[in-house]
Design a protein around this motif. Sequence first.
Motif, PDB file in Angstrom:
ATOM      1  N   VAL A 102       0.866  -1.167   0.000  1.00  0.00           N
ATOM      2  CA  VAL A 102       0.000   0.000   0.000  1.00  0.00           C
ATOM      3  C   VAL A 102       0.909   1.224   0.000  1.00  0.00           C
ATOM      4  O   VAL A 102       1.584   1.504   0.990  1.00  0.00           O
ATOM      5  N   LEU A 103       0.951   1.922  -1.114  1.00  0.00           N
ATOM      6  CA  LEU A 103       1.818   3.091  -1.254  1.00  0.00           C
ATOM      7  C   LEU A 103       1.079   4.343  -0.816  1.00  0.00           C
ATOM      8  O   LEU A 103       0.191   4.831  -1.516  1.00  0.00           O
ATOM      9  N   LEU A 104       1.429   4.834   0.367  1.00  0.00           N
ATOM     10  CA  LEU A 104       0.853   6.075   0.875  1.00  0.00           C
ATOM     11  C   LEU A 104       1.866   7.185   0.624  1.00  0.00           C
ATOM     12  O   LEU A 104       2.343   7.853   1.544  1.00  0.00           O
ATOM     13  N   THR A 105       2.224   7.329  -0.631  1.00  0.00           N
ATOM     14  CA  THR A 105       3.303   8.222  -1.026  1.00  0.00           C
ATOM     15  C   THR A 105       2.958   8.901  -2.334  1.00  0.00           C
ATOM     16  O   THR A 105       1.963   8.556  -2.977  1.00  0.00           O
ATOM     17  N   GLY A 106       3.824   9.803  -2.718  1.00  0.00           N
ATOM     18  CA  GLY A 106       3.706  10.436  -4.016  1.00  0.00           C
ATOM     19  C   GLY A 106       4.419   9.638  -5.087  1.00  0.00           C
ATOM     20  O   GLY A 106       4.948   8.546  -4.845  1.00  0.00           O
ATOM     21  N   THR A 127      -2.619   1.991  -4.426  1.00  0.00           N
ATOM     22  CA  THR A 127      -2.119   3.366  -4.452  1.00  0.00           C
ATOM     23  C   THR A 127      -3.266   4.336  -4.167  1.00  0.00           C
ATOM     24  O   THR A 127      -3.757   5.022  -5.075  1.00  0.00           O
ATOM     25  N   PRO A 128      -3.690   4.415  -2.895  1.00  0.00           N
ATOM     26  CA  PRO A 128      -4.851   5.254  -2.574  1.00  0.00           C
ATOM     27  C   PRO A 128      -4.637   6.752  -2.787  1.00  0.00           C
ATOM     28  O   PRO A 128      -5.615   7.493  -2.879  1.00  0.00           O
ATOM     29  N   LEU A 129      -3.407   7.204  -2.886  1.00  0.00           N
ATOM     30  CA  LEU A 129      -3.148   8.637  -3.075  1.00  0.00           C
ATOM     31  C   LEU A 129      -2.833   8.989  -4.529  1.00  0.00           C
ATOM     32  O   LEU A 129      -2.515  10.137  -4.838  1.00  0.00           O
ATOM     33  N   LYS A 130      -2.937   8.000  -5.399  1.00  0.00           N
ATOM     34  CA  LYS A 130      -2.658   8.226  -6.824  1.00  0.00           C
ATOM     35  C   LYS A 130      -3.602   9.299  -7.363  1.00  0.00           C
ATOM     36  O   LYS A 130      -4.780   9.310  -7.067  1.00  0.00           O
TER      37      LYS A 130
END
Length: 148
Positions: A102-106, A127-130
């Motif tokens: 889970v990528l919580l990043t830019g 990628t929830p912040l995509k």
Amino acid sequence: MENLCIIPCGKKKIWDIKPETTSAYAKDAYQGTLHKKCRLYAEKNNDAWVILSAKHGFLLPFDIVPENYDTGFHFPKKDIIQDTDLRYQWHIKNLHQAQSIVLLTGQKHENVMRRVIQDTERYHWVTPLKGCRGIGDMLHRLDEITPK
């Protein structure tokens, strides 16, 4: 471990608040709003989490951050952790045992992860912040998706 959240470290650190601090656990070192909201998301979802630092690589909560620093993945390659070191940490810290990342990043962190993880098809990538346009958008999205 089922889900592993990759969370960013951030510029604001404990040394900005308490300059007398010597070293700190990674879980205590990073004090920025984005970092804290990403960590809260992981904890509310009962997911394991690891911090991705351009200086120190993958930091588990009780890894030691020896001192303040200001390094990002946008710095020259000679100033940041090398991909080979990240690959080593990925395995030695057993992060490879995750089923989902889970990528919580830019985007910069995502690019690093996809470059470092050589068997990308082994994992389910979330990628929830995509698509977020900047940190404000990321913070808003985290507020929306973090369980209460």
